[in-house]
Design a protein around this motif. Structure first.
Motif, PDB file in Angstrom:
ATOM      1  N   ASP A  11       0.943  -1.129  -0.052  1.00  0.00           N
ATOM      2  CA  ASP A  11       0.053  -0.068   0.066  1.00  0.00           C
ATOM      3  C   ASP A  11       0.992   0.974   0.013  1.00  0.00           C
ATOM      4  OD1 ASP A  11      -1.963  -1.744   0.291  1.00  0.00           O
ATOM      5  OD2 ASP A  11      -2.147  -1.521   2.195  1.00  0.00           O
ATOM      6  N   LEU A  12       0.552   2.130  -0.860  1.00  0.00           N
ATOM      7  CA  LEU A  12       1.551   3.665  -0.917  1.00  0.00           C
ATOM      8  C   LEU A  12       0.620   4.618  -0.520  1.00  0.00           C
ATOM      9  CD1 LEU A  12       3.871   5.307  -2.003  1.00  0.00           C
ATOM     10  CD2 LEU A  12       2.351   5.171  -4.406  1.00  0.00           C
ATOM     11  N   ARG A  13       1.490   5.321   0.456  1.00  0.00           N
ATOM     12  CA  ARG A  13       0.577   6.317   1.343  1.00  0.00           C
ATOM     13  C   ARG A  13       1.428   7.668   1.034  1.00  0.00           C
ATOM     14  NH1 ARG A  13      -2.586   6.849   5.975  1.00  0.00           N
ATOM     15  NH2 ARG A  13      -1.938   8.525   7.004  1.00  0.00           N
ATOM     16  N   LEU A  14       0.571   8.593   0.693  1.00  0.00           N
ATOM     17  CA  LEU A  14       1.215   9.873   0.504  1.00  0.00           C
ATOM     18  C   LEU A  14       0.662  10.946   1.282  1.00  0.00           C
ATOM     19  CD1 LEU A  14       1.175   9.688  -3.565  1.00  0.00           C
ATOM     20  CD2 LEU A  14       3.181   9.569  -2.379  1.00  0.00           C
ATOM     21  N   SER A  15       1.541  11.441   2.070  1.00  0.00           N
ATOM     22  CA  SER A  15       0.706  12.495   3.155  1.00  0.00           C
ATOM     23  C   SER A  15       1.311  13.859   2.928  1.00  0.00           C
ATOM     24  CB  SER A  15       1.050  12.303   4.546  1.00  0.00           C
ATOM     25  OG  SER A  15       0.948  10.909   4.719  1.00  0.00           O
ATOM     26  N   PRO A  16       0.807  14.841   2.377  1.00  0.00           N
ATOM     27  CA  PRO A  16       1.038  16.207   1.986  1.00  0.00           C
ATOM     28  C   PRO A  16       1.258  16.990   3.446  1.00  0.00           C
ATOM     29  CG  PRO A  16      -0.894  16.010   1.392  1.00  0.00           C
ATOM     30  CD  PRO A  16      -0.828  14.545   1.798  1.00  0.00           C
ATOM     31  N   LEU A  17       1.923  18.113   3.428  1.00  0.00           N
ATOM     32  CA  LEU A  17       1.898  18.920   4.559  1.00  0.00           C
ATOM     33  C   LEU A  17       0.485  19.384   4.949  1.00  0.00           C
ATOM     34  CD1 LEU A  17       5.050  21.067   4.098  1.00  0.00           C
ATOM     35  CD2 LEU A  17       4.618  19.355   5.783  1.00  0.00           C
ATOM     36  N   SER A  18      -0.317  19.621   3.945  1.00  0.00           N
ATOM     37  CA  SER A  18      -1.796  20.071   4.298  1.00  0.00           C
ATOM     38  C   SER A  18      -2.489  19.487   2.924  1.00  0.00           C
ATOM     39  CB  SER A  18      -1.815  21.409   4.157  1.00  0.00           C
ATOM     40  OG  SER A  18      -1.582  22.035   2.827  1.00  0.00           O
ATOM     41  N   GLY A  19      -3.698  19.184   3.290  1.00  0.00           N
ATOM     42  CA  GLY A  19      -4.534  18.225   2.163  1.00  0.00           C
ATOM     43  C   GLY A  19      -4.600  17.128   2.397  1.00  0.00           C
ATOM     44  N   PRO A  20      -5.682  16.227   1.637  1.00  0.00           N
ATOM     45  CA  PRO A  20      -5.879  14.973   1.947  1.00  0.00           C
ATOM     46  C   PRO A  20      -4.619  14.219   1.615  1.00  0.00           C
ATOM     47  CG  PRO A  20      -6.961  15.648   0.185  1.00  0.00           C
ATOM     48  CD  PRO A  20      -6.466  16.764   0.464  1.00  0.00           C
ATOM     49  N   VAL A  21      -4.580  12.867   2.493  1.00  0.00           N
ATOM     50  CA  VAL A  21      -3.713  11.910   2.303  1.00  0.00           C
ATOM     51  C   VAL A  21      -4.237  11.118   1.173  1.00  0.00           C
ATOM     52  CG1 VAL A  21      -2.826   9.673   3.307  1.00  0.00           C
ATOM     53  CG2 VAL A  21      -3.110  11.875   4.838  1.00  0.00           C
ATOM     54  N   ILE A  22      -3.438  10.535   0.285  1.00  0.00           N
ATOM     55  CA  ILE A  22      -3.727   9.683  -0.846  1.00  0.00           C
ATOM     56  C   ILE A  22      -3.173   8.321  -0.626  1.00  0.00           C
ATOM     57  CG2 ILE A  22      -3.633   9.189  -3.091  1.00  0.00           C
ATOM     58  CD1 ILE A  22      -3.828  12.154  -3.818  1.00  0.00           C
ATOM     59  N   VAL A  23      -3.897   7.292  -0.671  1.00  0.00           N
ATOM     60  CA  VAL A  23      -3.422   5.769  -0.474  1.00  0.00           C
ATOM     61  C   VAL A  23      -3.663   5.116  -1.760  1.00  0.00           C
ATOM     62  CG1 VAL A  23      -3.967   3.888   0.874  1.00  0.00           C
ATOM     63  CG2 VAL A  23      -4.107   6.069   1.965  1.00  0.00           C
ATOM     64  N   VAL A  24      -2.793   4.413  -2.082  1.00  0.00           N
ATOM     65  CA  VAL A  24      -2.905   3.715  -3.134  1.00  0.00           C
ATOM     66  C   VAL A  24      -2.558   2.152  -2.813  1.00  0.00           C
ATOM     67  CG1 VAL A  24      -2.194   3.131  -5.655  1.00  0.00           C
ATOM     68  CG2 VAL A  24      -1.576   5.219  -4.761  1.00  0.00           C
ATOM     69  N   PRO A  25      -3.781   1.385  -2.838  1.00  0.00           N
ATOM     70  CA  PRO A  25      -3.831  -0.001  -2.056  1.00  0.00           C
ATOM     71  C   PRO A  25      -3.123  -0.742  -3.091  1.00  0.00           C
ATOM     72  CG  PRO A  25      -5.922   0.655  -2.307  1.00  0.00           C
ATOM     73  CD  PRO A  25      -5.376   1.741  -3.130  1.00  0.00           C
ATOM     74  N   ASN A  26      -2.766  -1.908  -2.816  1.00  0.00           N
ATOM     75  CA  ASN A  26      -2.220  -3.176  -3.266  1.00  0.00           C
ATOM     76  C   ASN A  26      -1.567  -3.026  -4.629  1.00  0.00           C
ATOM     77  OD1 ASN A  26      -3.358  -4.851  -1.692  1.00  0.00           O
ATOM     78  ND2 ASN A  26      -5.507  -4.581  -2.328  1.00  0.00           N
ATOM     79  N   ILE A  27      -0.450  -2.429  -4.526  1.00  0.00           N
ATOM     80  CA  ILE A  27       0.445  -2.070  -5.933  1.00  0.00           C
ATOM     81  C   ILE A  27       1.473  -3.267  -5.904  1.00  0.00           C
ATOM     82  CG2 ILE A  27       2.010  -0.486  -7.060  1.00  0.00           C
ATOM     83  CD1 ILE A  27       1.219   1.566  -5.227  1.00  0.00           C
ATOM     84  N   LEU A  28       1.438  -4.039  -7.047  1.00  0.00           N
ATOM     85  CA  LEU A  28       2.338  -4.975  -6.979  1.00  0.00           C
ATOM     86  C   LEU A  28       3.640  -4.382  -7.819  1.00  0.00           C
ATOM     87  CD1 LEU A  28       2.929  -8.054  -6.995  1.00  0.00           C
ATOM     88  CD2 LEU A  28       2.145  -8.139  -9.198  1.00  0.00           C
ATOM     89  N   LEU A  29       4.786  -4.498  -6.865  1.00  0.00           N
ATOM     90  CA  LEU A  29       6.160  -4.141  -7.480  1.00  0.00           C
ATOM     91  C   LEU A  29       6.852  -5.315  -7.889  1.00  0.00           C
ATOM     92  CD1 LEU A  29       6.900  -1.088  -4.691  1.00  0.00           C
ATOM     93  CD2 LEU A  29       5.686  -1.015  -7.087  1.00  0.00           C
ATOM     94  N   GLN A  30       7.368  -5.102  -8.840  1.00  0.00           N
ATOM     95  CA  GLN A  30       8.411  -6.395  -9.354  1.00  0.00           C
ATOM     96  C   GLN A  30       9.303  -5.747 -10.453  1.00  0.00           C
ATOM     97  OE1 GLN A  30       5.613  -9.386 -10.356  1.00  0.00           O
ATOM     98  NE2 GLN A  30       4.613  -8.316 -12.031  1.00  0.00           N
ATOM     99  N   ALA A  31      10.571  -6.377 -10.627  1.00  0.00           N
ATOM    100  CA  ALA A  31      11.460  -5.675 -11.617  1.00  0.00           C
ATOM    101  C   ALA A  31      10.915  -5.956 -12.853  1.00  0.00           C
ATOM    102  CB  ALA A  31      12.736  -6.491 -11.329  1.00  0.00           C
TER     103      ALA A  31
END
Lengths: 237, 236
Positions: free
Chosen positions: A217-237
């Motif tokens: 799960d990718l979580r992006l938290s800015p200093l202000s404004g809403p947090v964005i969550v990107v669930p279930n990202i499959l990372l592979q080479a």
């Protein structure tokens, strides 16, 4: 030729403590080979065992802060009595903490710049993954990028093989309010566990180079404004 | 009776804002209250509040950057300071459990722990990694598999040791017959001491450096005959 020296003398010679043996070794290829063998053995033993009994630096630090269970603390205290390396590391830690105690004179922010006002996000947005697209890359290879979107904010991830079977993840955030994303915190979590953290730069880019392949799960938290969550990202080479 | 937490009724937003403001006052030599920042850490660690973690990062990353840059061993690292800042937060997240946090009574203790994370990370990645004299990890694993399998060692006992190197040392130490032999092996190979330093490091066990050479020879000979080590010595 004098009688063949025992291994005990050869060990001493290796430590520079039996120089009288030098003339014999010059003349005796057999003993030179024995000496080389002992030297190889010494190197291998050290390579396999060096600091094998030492606690990790964090454990030593926790011992110093009184956070270790009494039984474990007793073991560490005994180890410190014999180990000059751990004693030196502990001294470095003590000096560092003494010198770097937080004082008004040691403001980490550049002079004249106030600590940033921080306002927690009121809400969390879940981004949707956009079907993968092939991105052109060097020498004709084609690499797939991961793209996600939430309320007009695009998140693009470029995943490449990194060091030690890890992945290098290069991310880019594209938004109308681009400045809002500078210094946002990026977190990759696996099963709730934090695996890597990074900070978004002024241009909206970030990178993580310590991830192993898998689903995050990718979580992006800015200093202000809403947090964005990107669930279930499959990372592979 | 447990004292009520005066910050409990405040929202996370208020806590974070007051933490930033009180930190600013601190750096301006003004009277300040560090309890807000302590509460921010408490909510992150004890309550497991993810947003509180974000705010801890945002509030403290500059401080950690300063510590990384000023650590005496940072000069030998080949990574940017930002790399270590991120790793420090990962380490903090994994290591600082609610149980450990319960030992802290104020912000000072928590910041000392953060400094410990900075120090330990730099040592792990830059200092100890360089000190290790190039062990072949594959060789270690092969040796261990063979030795531990032969001894019928249980997985539980094996799991007690943190690393292959430590497991190997535990196994070897168990083959040595007395304190003197263990001291010679530990002193010479584990601690990397010179033979001349051994009698002083283990008082009462050796009368001279000659004792050390003789025991070293005996122990290595004994290990060479040990069937558990098999062909380990063949190419030496």
């Amino acid at each position: 030729m004098p009688p063949e020296p025992g291994d005990t003398r050869l060990w001493a010679y290796l430590e520079g403590e039996d120089e009288a043996l030098g003339s014999h070794l010059e003349a005796c290829p057999y003993c030179r080979r024995r000496l080389e063998r002992l030297s190889r053995l010494e190197t291998r033993m050290k390579a396999l065992l060096y600091r094998a009994a030492c606690p990790e630096p964090l454990q030593l630090g926790e011992y110093e802060l009184g956070l270790v269970e009494p039984a474990q603390a007793a073991i560490l205290a005994r180890h410190l009595e014999t180990c000059p390396h751990c004693r030196a590391e502990l001294t470095t830690l003590r000096d560092f903490q003494k010198r770097e105690a937080v004082r008004p004179e040691a403001d980490p922010y550049p002079q004249g710049i106030s600590p940033r006002a921080i306002f927690p996000a009121l809400r969390e947005l879940v981004a949707r993954l956009i079907p993968r697209t092939a991105a052109p890359a060097l020498r004709g290879e084609v690499r797939e990028q991961i793209m996600a979107e939430a309320e007009g904010v695009m998140i693009i991830l470029d995943v490449r093989p990194g060091k030690d079977e890890r992945l290098s993840v290069f991310g880019q955030i594209a938004a109308d309010e681009q400045a809002q994303w500078a210094e946002a915190i990026v977190q990759f979590r696996r099963g709730g566990r934090l695996e890597a953290v990074a900070m978004v730069d002024d241009l909206g880019a970030f990178r993580c180079e310590t991830l192993t392949p898998g689903s995050f799960d990718l979580r992006l938290s800015p200093l202000s404004g809403p947090v964005i969550v990107v669930p279930n990202i499959l990372l592979q080479a | 009776m447990e004292r009520a937490n005066p910050f409990e009724p405040l929202s996370l937003g208020e806590i974070a804002l007051r933490c930033a403001q009180e930190t600013q006052k601190f750096f301006q030599h003004l009277a300040h209250e560090s309890g807000y920042c302590f509460e921010l850490f408490r909510r992150a660690v004890v309550n497991g509040d993810q947003r509180a973690w974000d705010l801890v990062y945002q509030q403290y990353h500059a401080q950690i950057m300063r510590w990384v840059n000023r650590h005496p061993a940072f000069a030998v690292c080949h990574e940017e300071a930002q790399y270590f800042v991120n790793r420090v937060f990962e380490r903090l997240w994994r290591s600082l459990t609610p149980d450990k946090f319960a030992h802290f009574t104020d912000l000072k203790g928590v910041l000392a722990y953060l400094q410990t994370c900075v120090h330990s990370l730099i040592l792990d990645e830059c200092v100890r990694a360089r000190q290790a004299p190039g062990a072949d990890e594959q060789e270690l694993e092969t040796l261990l598999e063979r030795a531990l399998y032969r001894d019928g060692q249980t997985p539980e006992a094996e799991a007690l040791a943190r690393s292959s190197r430590q497991r190997l040392w535990q196994w070897l130490a168990s083959r040595l017959k007395d304190e003197q032999q263990q001291a010679v092996m530990e002193g010479l190979f584990v601690l990397g001491l010179k033979p001349r330093e051994i009698p002083q490091a283990y008082p009462g066990l050796f009368t001279s450096v000659q004792d050390v050479y003789r025991l070293k020879q005996n122990v290595l000979e004994r290990l060479r005959r040990d069937p558990g080590l098999g062909d380990f010595w063949d190419d030496v």
